[in-house]
Design a protein around this motif. Structure first.
Motif, PDB file in Angstrom:
ATOM      1  N   THR A 217       0.840  -1.184   0.000  1.00  0.00           N
ATOM      2  CA  THR A 217       0.000   0.000   0.000  1.00  0.00           C
ATOM      3  C   THR A 217       0.883   1.244   0.000  1.00  0.00           C
ATOM      4  O   THR A 217       2.086   1.184   0.294  1.00  0.00           O
ATOM      5  N   ALA A 218       0.277   2.388  -0.339  1.00  0.00           N
ATOM      6  CA  ALA A 218       1.038   3.638  -0.369  1.00  0.00           C
ATOM      7  C   ALA A 218       1.667   3.920   0.995  1.00  0.00           C
ATOM      8  O   ALA A 218       2.808   4.362   1.095  1.00  0.00           O
ATOM      9  N   ARG A 219       0.920   3.630   2.061  1.00  0.00           N
ATOM     10  CA  ARG A 219       1.438   3.878   3.407  1.00  0.00           C
ATOM     11  C   ARG A 219       2.616   2.960   3.715  1.00  0.00           C
ATOM     12  O   ARG A 219       3.612   3.380   4.307  1.00  0.00           O
ATOM     13  N   ALA A 224       8.548   2.387   4.367  1.00  0.00           N
ATOM     14  CA  ALA A 224       9.593   1.376   4.181  1.00  0.00           C
ATOM     15  C   ALA A 224      10.975   1.920   4.515  1.00  0.00           C
ATOM     16  O   ALA A 224      11.797   1.224   5.115  1.00  0.00           O
ATOM     17  N   GLY A 225      11.245   3.160   4.117  1.00  0.00           N
ATOM     18  CA  GLY A 225      12.555   3.741   4.405  1.00  0.00           C
ATOM     19  C   GLY A 225      12.791   3.908   5.889  1.00  0.00           C
ATOM     20  O   GLY A 225      13.859   3.561   6.412  1.00  0.00           O
ATOM     21  N   TRP A 230      15.117   1.900  11.201  1.00  0.00           N
ATOM     22  CA  TRP A 230      14.866   1.430  12.555  1.00  0.00           C
ATOM     23  C   TRP A 230      15.413   0.024  12.781  1.00  0.00           C
ATOM     24  O   TRP A 230      15.907  -0.291  13.867  1.00  0.00           O
ATOM     25  N   GLU A 231      15.332  -0.811  11.756  1.00  0.00           N
ATOM     26  CA  GLU A 231      15.745  -2.198  11.911  1.00  0.00           C
ATOM     27  C   GLU A 231      17.245  -2.403  11.751  1.00  0.00           C
ATOM     28  O   GLU A 231      17.774  -3.438  12.154  1.00  0.00           O
ATOM     29  N   LEU A 355      15.658   0.382  -2.458  1.00  0.00           N
ATOM     30  CA  LEU A 355      15.120   1.039  -1.274  1.00  0.00           C
ATOM     31  C   LEU A 355      15.875   2.309  -0.911  1.00  0.00           C
ATOM     32  O   LEU A 355      15.475   3.043  -0.017  1.00  0.00           O
ATOM     33  N   LEU A 356      16.943   2.597  -1.630  1.00  0.00           N
ATOM     34  CA  LEU A 356      17.848   3.672  -1.230  1.00  0.00           C
ATOM     35  C   LEU A 356      17.181   5.044  -1.264  1.00  0.00           C
ATOM     36  O   LEU A 356      17.475   5.906  -0.434  1.00  0.00           O
ATOM     37  N   GLY A 357      16.300   5.285  -2.220  1.00  0.00           N
ATOM     38  CA  GLY A 357      15.628   6.579  -2.271  1.00  0.00           C
ATOM     39  C   GLY A 357      14.787   6.834  -1.040  1.00  0.00           C
ATOM     40  O   GLY A 357      14.852   7.912  -0.430  1.00  0.00           O
TER      41      GLY A 357
END
Length: 424
Positions: A217-219, A224-225, A230-231, A355-357
């Motif tokens: 989803t958009a959220r 994700a970044g 955090w992880e 995922l870098l962006g």
């Protein structure tokens, strides 16, 4: 195997010179032109408003609009950079800024509608933030993994040059031909930069399988970044500590100006000299950071640099000597530059390309969010308690926060900092 483990190390044999990499040379030149354009508009737009309205309040509105547009667009810039072809995005952002800024001098030939500036500035700010996030994501696709820190040092140096030369050139052009002409030159720099990207060959798209795996989803994609930060055992404490450090140091330039003007009764020219001297530290950082990180690793480089920066800030509060303050400003900018380049390089090394962006935009948004509040708090404290007290408190706090990093994953050995074949 994790992304960081699959990358070559940055302590092996010295890599070939980056200057033998033709795509990198072109990309660096394009990035320099884009930074120069940003610096031009930073001066030319407020000057144009002042010439047209005579209002310092409207000048402030223009500057404020630029900042708001950057913060808001930073929330979604990472998602766009991870979804679309990054090479085309770089060309689009430079081309869009070219057309937007070109519109102003063309219209100014016939009339002077100030509303046009308020329409152009937010849009240009959106494309500027999208460019900044996207260019961070493409550096690892142009240079070898063990050259990322060195390449970021070069980028940092060109940004510093643009930050000095851009305003000076913009002021000269505005004085001789008018602010509208300066904005026209600004547009030309973006046009040349966009054309330059045509000649840079790199993998501009994240791998389809990786990108699709992250789709939700958009959220979910938006978060994700932040979730990756955090992880990650290093990026999590790094983000938290940098948020606190940004709160403390965001208003440092204002404090130095106040110290020189109010406490030491110095002229505007002296203030300019001191701030310009500080930029020498930026160049030292850009040339030394790759060797420092190679020698000491990420943790020691980052913690050591910010610790020395904290000592420099405290020293500025105690000093009554203009030359000493200038030297301490140089040390501070050198250290924060080294820490900043190391931080950016680590994110590029350990974050999957697709995922870098989002990681970049999340990191910038989170760690800079407290900056404006911190600037207001520290300058208000300086007005009541004096710059000496505030600088001492900031210096001690910076040192304490930074040293707390020795108890986190920041200080642990990392795969990217170990020679090939060395056991963890």
């Amino acid at each position: 195997m994790s992304d960081s483990q699959s990358r070559p190390t940055d302590r092996g044999s010295d890599p070939p010179s980056l200057w033998s990499n033709s795509p990198y040379r072109i990309f660096l030149a394009s990035q320099t032109l884009s930074s120069l354009g940003d610096s031009f508009s930073y001066v030319a737009l407020p000057l144009l408003v002042l010439h047209s309205t005579g209002s310092v309040l409207q000048m402030g509105f223009v500057t404020g609009l630029t900042g708001v547009a950057s913060i808001v667009s930073g929330l979604f810039a990472g998602l766009i950079a991870d979804r679309f072809d990054r090479r085309r995005l770089l060309m689009l952002t430079d081309g869009a800024r070219c057309l937007l800024f070109l519109l102003i001098p063309v219209v100014w030939i016939f009339s002077t509608p100030v509303w046009l500036i308020y329409a152009v500035v937010p849009l240009a700010g959106v494309f500027s933030m999208l460019f900044r996030v996207t260019y961070v994501t493409v550096v690892p696709t142009i240079v070898a993994p063990d050259q990322i820190t060195r390449a970021n040092g070069h980028m940092y140096a060109t940004y510093a040059v643009a930050s000095i030369a851009g305003p000076a050139l913009a002021g000269f052009v505005a004085a001789s031909a008018g602010p509208a002409a300066a904005i026209g030159i600004d547009a030309a720099t973006f046009a040349v930069a966009a054309v330059g990207i045509l000649f840079v060959k790199f993998d501009g798209k994240p791998r389809p399988s990786e990108a699709s795996a992250e789709r939700g989803t958009a959220r979910q994609e938006f978060l994700a970044g932040a979730r990756f930060l955090w992880e990650h055992p290093v990026l999590r404490p790094l983000t938290v500590l940098l948020s606190l450090l940004t709160f403390l140091t965001y208003g440092l330039t204002d404090l130095v100006v106040y110290l020189l003007k109010h406490d030491l009764d110095q002229s505007d020219t002296t203030v300019g000299y001191v701030l310009a001297a500080g930029t020498v530290g930026t160049f030292i950082a850009s040339t030394a950071v790759a060797r420092i990180r190679k020698r000491f690793g990420f943790g020691a480089s980052w913690i050591g640099a910010f610790s020395l920066a904290g000592i420099a800030v405290g020293g500025m509060g105690l000093s009554q000597s203009v030359p000493v303050i200038a030297v301490l400003m140089t040390v501070n900018l050198m250290c924060t530059g080294i820490a900043g380049i190391c931080s950016m390089s680590l994110r590029q090394e350990v974050t999957p390309s697709h995922l870098l962006g989002r990681v970049t935009s999340s990191f910038w948004t989170i760690h800079s969010a407290l900056g404006p509040l911190g600037a207001a708090a520290t300058t208000a404290a300086a007005a009541g308690l004096g710059v000496t007290t505030v600088c001492l408190v900031i210096g001690i706090a910076v040192l304490a926060i930074t040293l707390s990093g020795t108890m986190t994953g920041i200080a642990q050995p990392h795969t990217v900092d170990r020679p090939a074949g060395e056991a963890p």
